[in-house]
Design a protein around this motif. Structure first.
Motif, PDB file in Angstrom:
ATOM      1  N   ILE A 154      -3.521  -7.501  -2.484  1.00 23.74           N
ATOM      2  CA  ILE A 154      -2.361  -9.082  -2.908  1.00 23.74           C
ATOM      3  C   ILE A 154      -1.459  -9.168  -2.328  1.00 23.74           C
ATOM      4  O   ILE A 154      -0.300  -8.756  -2.418  1.00 23.74           O
ATOM      5  N   PRO A 155      -0.990 -10.465  -0.949  1.00 18.50           N
ATOM      6  CA  PRO A 155       0.368  -9.651  -0.159  1.00 18.50           C
ATOM      7  C   PRO A 155       1.260 -10.539  -1.313  1.00 18.50           C
ATOM      8  O   PRO A 155       0.996 -11.847  -2.258  1.00 18.50           O
ATOM      9  N   VAL A 156       2.724 -10.257  -1.630  1.00 19.65           N
ATOM     10  CA  VAL A 156       3.672 -10.524  -2.715  1.00 19.65           C
ATOM     11  C   VAL A 156       3.529 -12.419  -2.282  1.00 19.65           C
ATOM     12  O   VAL A 156       4.215 -12.796  -3.017  1.00 19.65           O
ATOM     13  N   GLY A 157       4.027 -12.275  -0.905  1.00 22.64           N
ATOM     14  CA  GLY A 157       3.513 -14.133  -0.602  1.00 22.64           C
ATOM     15  C   GLY A 157       3.236 -14.844  -1.487  1.00 22.64           C
ATOM     16  O   GLY A 157       3.585 -16.128  -1.273  1.00 22.64           O
ATOM     17  N   LEU A 158       2.020 -14.100  -1.845  1.00 13.47           N
ATOM     18  CA  LEU A 158       1.078 -15.316  -3.226  1.00 13.47           C
ATOM     19  C   LEU A 158       1.971 -15.336  -4.024  1.00 13.47           C
ATOM     20  O   LEU A 158       1.629 -15.787  -5.279  1.00 13.47           O
ATOM     21  N   VAL A 159       3.597 -14.567  -4.645  1.00 17.62           N
ATOM     22  CA  VAL A 159       3.341 -14.230  -6.234  1.00 17.62           C
ATOM     23  C   VAL A 159       4.679 -15.568  -6.180  1.00 17.62           C
ATOM     24  O   VAL A 159       5.452 -16.247  -5.609  1.00 17.62           O
ATOM     25  N   ALA A 160       4.069 -16.744  -7.152  1.00 15.21           N
ATOM     26  CA  ALA A 160       4.659 -17.294  -7.587  1.00 15.21           C
ATOM     27  C   ALA A 160       5.841 -17.177  -8.274  1.00 15.21           C
ATOM     28  O   ALA A 160       7.142 -17.528  -8.566  1.00 15.21           O
ATOM     29  N   GLU A 161       5.738 -16.372  -9.420  1.00 17.02           N
ATOM     30  CA  GLU A 161       6.561 -16.089  -9.836  1.00 17.02           C
ATOM     31  C   GLU A 161       6.113 -14.522 -11.028  1.00 17.02           C
ATOM     32  O   GLU A 161       4.756 -14.447 -11.131  1.00 17.02           O
ATOM     33  N   VAL A 162       6.798 -13.501 -11.905  1.00 20.13           N
ATOM     34  CA  VAL A 162       6.820 -12.878 -12.702  1.00 20.13           C
ATOM     35  C   VAL A 162       6.964 -13.246 -13.973  1.00 20.13           C
ATOM     36  O   VAL A 162       8.390 -13.864 -14.393  1.00 20.13           O
ATOM     37  N   GLU A 163       6.154 -13.231 -15.069  1.00 21.05           N
ATOM     38  CA  GLU A 163       6.870 -13.475 -16.228  1.00 21.05           C
ATOM     39  C   GLU A 163       6.814 -12.056 -16.575  1.00 21.05           C
ATOM     40  O   GLU A 163       6.439 -10.936 -16.642  1.00 21.05           O
ATOM     41  N   ALA A 164       6.683 -12.274 -18.292  1.00 15.96           N
ATOM     42  CA  ALA A 164       7.545 -11.220 -19.330  1.00 15.96           C
ATOM     43  C   ALA A 164       5.644 -10.479 -19.349  1.00 15.96           C
ATOM     44  O   ALA A 164       6.197  -9.368 -18.185  1.00 15.96           O
ATOM     45  N   VAL A 170      -8.896 -14.450  -4.034  1.00 12.83           N
ATOM     46  CA  VAL A 170      -9.462 -13.540  -3.944  1.00 12.83           C
ATOM     47  C   VAL A 170     -10.258 -13.387  -2.096  1.00 12.83           C
ATOM     48  O   VAL A 170     -10.034 -12.050  -1.815  1.00 12.83           O
ATOM     49  N   THR A 171     -10.330 -14.486  -1.669  1.00 14.37           N
ATOM     50  CA  THR A 171     -10.380 -14.322  -0.530  1.00 14.37           C
ATOM     51  C   THR A 171      -9.525 -13.797   1.064  1.00 14.37           C
ATOM     52  O   THR A 171      -9.598 -13.380   1.762  1.00 14.37           O
ATOM     53  N   LEU A 172      -8.444 -14.163   0.507  1.00 10.59           N
ATOM     54  CA  LEU A 172      -7.067 -12.762   1.066  1.00 10.59           C
ATOM     55  C   LEU A 172      -6.890 -12.096   0.219  1.00 10.59           C
ATOM     56  O   LEU A 172      -5.582 -11.033   1.162  1.00 10.59           O
ATOM     57  N   GLU A 220      -6.714  -8.238   0.783  1.00 11.90           N
ATOM     58  CA  GLU A 220      -7.025  -6.841   1.541  1.00 11.90           C
ATOM     59  C   GLU A 220      -7.556  -5.731   1.391  1.00 11.90           C
ATOM     60  O   GLU A 220      -7.279  -4.989   0.142  1.00 11.90           O
ATOM     61  N   GLU A 221      -8.245  -4.890   1.891  1.00 13.37           N
ATOM     62  CA  GLU A 221      -9.015  -3.734   1.350  1.00 13.37           C
ATOM     63  C   GLU A 221      -7.983  -2.377   1.478  1.00 13.37           C
ATOM     64  O   GLU A 221      -7.446  -2.948   2.757  1.00 13.37           O
ATOM     65  N   GLU A 222      -8.043  -1.164   1.029  1.00 10.47           N
ATOM     66  CA  GLU A 222      -7.657  -0.677   1.487  1.00 10.47           C
ATOM     67  C   GLU A 222      -6.557   0.259   2.879  1.00 10.47           C
ATOM     68  O   GLU A 222      -5.471   0.319   3.457  1.00 10.47           O
ATOM     69  N   ASN A 223      -7.567   0.273   3.753  1.00  8.38           N
ATOM     70  CA  ASN A 223      -7.923   0.394   5.225  1.00  8.38           C
ATOM     71  C   ASN A 223      -7.840  -1.074   6.535  1.00  8.38           C
ATOM     72  O   ASN A 223      -8.128  -0.591   7.582  1.00  8.38           O
ATOM     73  N   HIS A 224      -7.925  -2.291   6.078  1.00  7.13           N
ATOM     74  CA  HIS A 224      -8.077  -3.034   6.431  1.00  7.13           C
ATOM     75  C   HIS A 224      -7.317  -4.251   6.236  1.00  7.13           C
ATOM     76  O   HIS A 224      -6.838  -4.406   4.896  1.00  7.13           O
ATOM     77  N   LYS A 225      -7.063  -4.975   7.125  1.00 11.30           N
ATOM     78  CA  LYS A 225      -6.249  -6.310   6.684  1.00 11.30           C
ATOM     79  C   LYS A 225      -7.332  -7.463   6.725  1.00 11.30           C
ATOM     80  O   LYS A 225      -7.838  -7.996   7.817  1.00 11.30           O
ATOM     81  N   GLY A 226      -6.943  -7.865   5.470  1.00 11.58           N
ATOM     82  CA  GLY A 226      -7.797  -8.754   5.219  1.00 11.58           C
ATOM     83  C   GLY A 226      -9.234  -9.122   4.924  1.00 11.58           C
ATOM     84  O   GLY A 226     -10.025  -8.330   5.909  1.00 11.58           O
ATOM     85  N   THR A 227     -10.566  -9.698   4.026  1.00 10.51           N
ATOM     86  CA  THR A 227     -11.545  -9.433   3.948  1.00 10.51           C
ATOM     87  C   THR A 227     -12.532 -10.702   4.448  1.00 10.51           C
ATOM     88  O   THR A 227     -13.468 -10.694   4.274  1.00 10.51           O
ATOM     89  N   ALA A 228     -11.749 -12.022   4.577  1.00 11.97           N
ATOM     90  CA  ALA A 228     -12.591 -12.768   4.461  1.00 11.97           C
ATOM     91  C   ALA A 228     -12.919 -12.789   5.708  1.00 11.97           C
ATOM     92  O   ALA A 228     -12.770 -12.511   6.733  1.00 11.97           O
ATOM     93  N   GLY A 229     -14.117 -13.712   6.075  1.00 14.07           N
ATOM     94  CA  GLY A 229     -15.014 -13.965   6.894  1.00 14.07           C
ATOM     95  C   GLY A 229     -15.904 -12.846   7.908  1.00 14.07           C
ATOM     96  O   GLY A 229     -16.190 -11.944   7.639  1.00 14.07           O
TER      97      GLY A 229
END
Length: 87
Positions: free
Chosen positions: A51-61, A74-76, A78-87
């Protein structure tokens, strides 16, 4: 920007809608690596997703809350060796 040093192994990743997205394996650069057990089904099963860190809104306990709903996040993923799985 969220302080990624607050993100720890085994924290739950939750969409903005409160739905479980995955479990943190570790932070890998600008992405959160999810555990394999949350890898999905079919061709997505059995390997890590990120999951891109840019999607993180906040870190809770004990959770990482995203700025996107789970179904969008989930559509955003990324798999281990690929950029993005959408489409």
């Amino acid at each position: 920007m969220v302080n990624t040093s607050q993100i720890r192994e085994h924290m739950e990743v939750i969409g903005a809608d409160g739905v479980h997205v995955g479990t943190v394996d570790r932070v890998d650069g600008d992405r959160i690596k999810l555990t394999k057990k949350d890898s999905g089904q079919g061709a997505h099963q059995g390997h890590h997703h990120f999951i891109p860190v840019g999607l993180v809104a906040e870190v809770e306990a004990d959770a990482v809350r995203l700025s996107a709903n789970a179904d969008v996040a989930v559509t955003l993923e990324e798999e281990e060796n690929h950029k993005g799985t959408a489409g």
